[in-house]
Design a protein around this motif. Structure first.
Motif, PDB file in Angstrom:
ATOM      1  N   GLU A 148       0.828  -1.202   0.000  1.00 18.80           N
ATOM      2  CA  GLU A 148       0.000   0.000   0.000  1.00 18.80           C
ATOM      3  C   GLU A 148       0.864   1.255   0.000  1.00 18.80           C
ATOM      4  N   THR A 149       1.955   1.216   0.738  1.00 16.09           N
ATOM      5  CA  THR A 149       2.847   2.381   0.774  1.00 16.09           C
ATOM      6  C   THR A 149       3.477   2.629  -0.597  1.00 16.09           C
ATOM      7  N   ALA A 150       3.905   1.553  -1.262  1.00 19.72           N
ATOM      8  CA  ALA A 150       4.499   1.706  -2.597  1.00 19.72           C
ATOM      9  C   ALA A 150       3.460   2.207  -3.600  1.00 19.72           C
ATOM     10  N   ASP A 151       2.264   1.641  -3.539  1.00 18.73           N
ATOM     11  CA  ASP A 151       1.214   2.101  -4.454  1.00 18.73           C
ATOM     12  C   ASP A 151       0.818   3.549  -4.166  1.00 18.73           C
ATOM     13  N   LYS A 152       0.868   3.921  -2.927  1.00 15.57           N
ATOM     14  CA  LYS A 152       0.523   5.303  -2.594  1.00 15.57           C
ATOM     15  C   LYS A 152       1.533   6.282  -3.171  1.00 15.57           C
ATOM     16  N   VAL A 153       2.807   5.930  -3.166  1.00 13.76           N
ATOM     17  CA  VAL A 153       3.838   6.803  -3.761  1.00 13.76           C
ATOM     18  C   VAL A 153       3.618   6.915  -5.262  1.00 13.76           C
ATOM     19  N   ARG A 154       3.302   5.791  -5.896  1.00 11.71           N
ATOM     20  CA  ARG A 154       3.057   5.815  -7.343  1.00 11.71           C
ATOM     21  C   ARG A 154       1.813   6.624  -7.670  1.00 11.71           C
ATOM     22  N   LEU A 197     -10.575   5.049  -4.849  1.00 13.52           N
ATOM     23  CA  LEU A 197     -11.040   3.670  -4.920  1.00 13.52           C
ATOM     24  C   LEU A 197      -9.948   2.677  -4.528  1.00 13.52           C
ATOM     25  N   ARG A 198      -8.726   2.969  -5.030  1.00 12.15           N
ATOM     26  CA  ARG A 198      -7.623   2.066  -4.708  1.00 12.15           C
ATOM     27  C   ARG A 198      -7.331   2.092  -3.198  1.00 12.15           C
ATOM     28  N   GLN A 199      -7.396   3.265  -2.586  1.00  9.47           N
ATOM     29  CA  GLN A 199      -7.160   3.348  -1.155  1.00  9.47           C
ATOM     30  C   GLN A 199      -8.235   2.600  -0.373  1.00  9.47           C
ATOM     31  N   SER A 200      -9.493   2.689  -0.846  1.00  2.00           N
ATOM     32  CA  SER A 200     -10.580   1.963  -0.179  1.00  2.00           C
ATOM     33  C   SER A 200     -10.390   0.460  -0.294  1.00  2.00           C
ATOM     34  N   GLU A 246      -8.840  -4.649   2.149  1.00  2.22           N
ATOM     35  CA  GLU A 246      -8.017  -5.861   2.195  1.00  2.22           C
ATOM     36  C   GLU A 246      -7.231  -5.947   3.491  1.00  2.22           C
ATOM     37  N   VAL A 247      -6.693  -4.809   3.920  1.00  2.00           N
ATOM     38  CA  VAL A 247      -5.947  -4.816   5.184  1.00  2.00           C
ATOM     39  C   VAL A 247      -6.875  -5.138   6.352  1.00  2.00           C
TER      40      VAL A 247
END
Length: 455
Positions: A169-175, A228-231, A236-237
């Motif tokens: 999630e952290t990597a996707d958040k940076v992207r 949406l991706r964050q939700s 999932e978490v």
């Protein structure tokens, strides 16, 4: 008359002659040895008869003499002495001992399992004294230990999955943030281009306006996608966290189940094993037995606090009151004598075992003393003190006779007994209080008087 007498003599002589002739004929028919045996048996018979005739009067005389000596001497007669002491009238009640302070130990009920029997691997012996924290029993923990290790492995795996998901999630958040910045910069660039439309041709101005609209739409799409991706990632978490909590609960349940398999004493006392039903019938629990969850198999009792529970019939219950002194005796140990008191008499009677017309009252007796042999479920006899007369003259009840409503004691006087009228007081089953008529130390005859006896 003379003729008749002579005829009688002739008749007797002829009869004796016939008898002698018959004996001679009998002797002639026997040999010499048989004749000797016949003569010897006849002599023995006459000698035994003569001895019996002589011994019978002597034996009868000895019997009469011994009876006369027994009647004349006072030592052979049942006598008793009138004593001065405290007279106590008691009521005997039978009951069962039970513990006031105790802890019943049952097979543990495990979380997440049914009524599967459990095997006892360690068990403290009956009668052992324990302190708080001492081991009482231990069940087979192999299955629970394995279950705990499996749940612990699943829990640790779930924790790693959550950690990995958060890292992703952290990597996707940076992207996503980089992509959002790019979309914002594209909107800013398109807005600057639109500002130059005044100096550009109409076609170029329309292109710049269209580029701005596309950049703004792209920015809005990126923002929506990011939300949406964050939700999705948060969901999932959260799913992984719920699974982790469930695995943690399962691991903790397995750990508690494993700890429940080891039972320790919560108080100081004495161990009493209970009777359980086995495959071969009822019996005390032993190591290696299977016990179902919730079945009590031993008790830890405090021997310092015991009581007797009994049921008293409706007639005797009227004589009982709380606080009366008692003496408790154990049927299994006659030498154990403990003081006590009447603790409680029930206000409502219970029906009898055979008929509802016969009512009994539950009664509790506290035991003030203590003895290590005082165990639950032992039968006991309780003597309740109903009356006490200090310093009274006490005589046996069977020494008292009654005639025409008056009472008498047969008191020794010389070589015989005189029937003396007395005044009686309280009486128990075996003794009676003599208020007057008999002095202290008087020897009285016990039992019913025989015909022609003491007067």
């Amino acid at each position: 008359m003379a003729l008749r007498n002579s005829e009688r003599r002739l008749h007797v002589i002829s009869r004796k002659t016939r008898l002698r002739a018959g004996q001679r004929r009998l002797i002639r028919g026997t040999n010499h040895g048989e004749f000797k045996i016949l003569i010897r048996d006849r002599r023995r018979l006459w000698a035994g008869g003569a001895l019996l005739v002589v011994a019978a009067p002597l034996l009868a005389g000895l019997i009469v003499r011994s009876r006369r000596q027994g009647a004349a001497g006072g030592g052979a007669l049942p006598v008793a002495t009138v004593e001065r002491r405290d007279f106590v009238r008691t009521l005997r009640i039978h009951g069962v001992i039970e513990a006031i302070k105790f802890h019943a130990v049952a097979a543990p009920r495990l979380s997440g399992q049914g009524g599967t029997p459990m095997i006892i691997t360690r068990l403290i012996p009956a009668g052992a004294r324990v302190q708080p924290g001492d081991l009482l029993a231990e069940f087979d923990r192999q299955a629970q230990t394995k279950n705990y290790l499996d749940r612990e492995t699943e829990y640790r795996d779930r924790v790693e999955q959550i950690r990995k998901k958060k890292a992703e999630e952290t990597a996707d958040k940076v992207r996503d943030e980089r992509e959002l910045k790019e979309a914002e910069h594209a909107v800013e660039k398109a807005a600057l281009d639109v500002k130059r439309n005044e100096i550009l041709s109409r076609i170029d101005a329309e292109k710049n306006a269209q580029s701005l609209e596309e950049a703004q739409a792209r920015l809005e799409q990126v923002r929506r996608t990011l939300r949406l991706r964050q939700s999705v990632v948060a969901a999932e978490v959260r799913i992984l966290e719920i699974q982790r909590e469930r695995d943690l609960a399962a691991m903790q349940n397995a750990q508690r189940n494993s700890e429940r398999m080891v039972i320790r004493s919560p108080l100081a006392g004495l161990v009493v094993l209970s009777t359980i039903f086995k495959s071969n019938g009822p019996g005390e629990v032993q190591e290696g037995d299977e016990v179902r969850p919730g079945v009590p198999f031993l008790q830890v009792v405090d021997p310092q606090s015991m009581q007797v529970r009994a049921r008293v019939n409706q007639v005797d219950a009227l004589s009982l009151q709380a606080g009366q002194k008692t003496i408790v005796r154990l049927d299994a140990y006659p030498d154990v004598v403990l003081p006590g008191r009447v603790h409680q008499v029930a206000a409502i009677a219970l029906g009898g075992s055979f008929s509802d017309k016969i009512r009994t009252f539950p009664v509790l007796f506290t035991i003030e003393g203590s003895d290590l042999r005082t165990m639950p479920d032992l039968s006991a006899a309780v003597d309740v003190e109903l009356d006490r007369v200090p310093g009274a003259l006490v005589a046996p009840r069977d020494a008292v006779t009654e005639e025409s409503g008056r009472h008498f004691l047969r008191i020794r006087s010389g070589s015989g007994f005189d029937k003396t009228p007395v005044t009686l007081g309280l009486a128990s089953e075996n003794e009676v209080v003599v208020q007057s008529g008999a002095p202290e130390g008087a020897v009285v005859l016990r039992g019913r008087p025989a015909a022609g006896g003491a007067s």
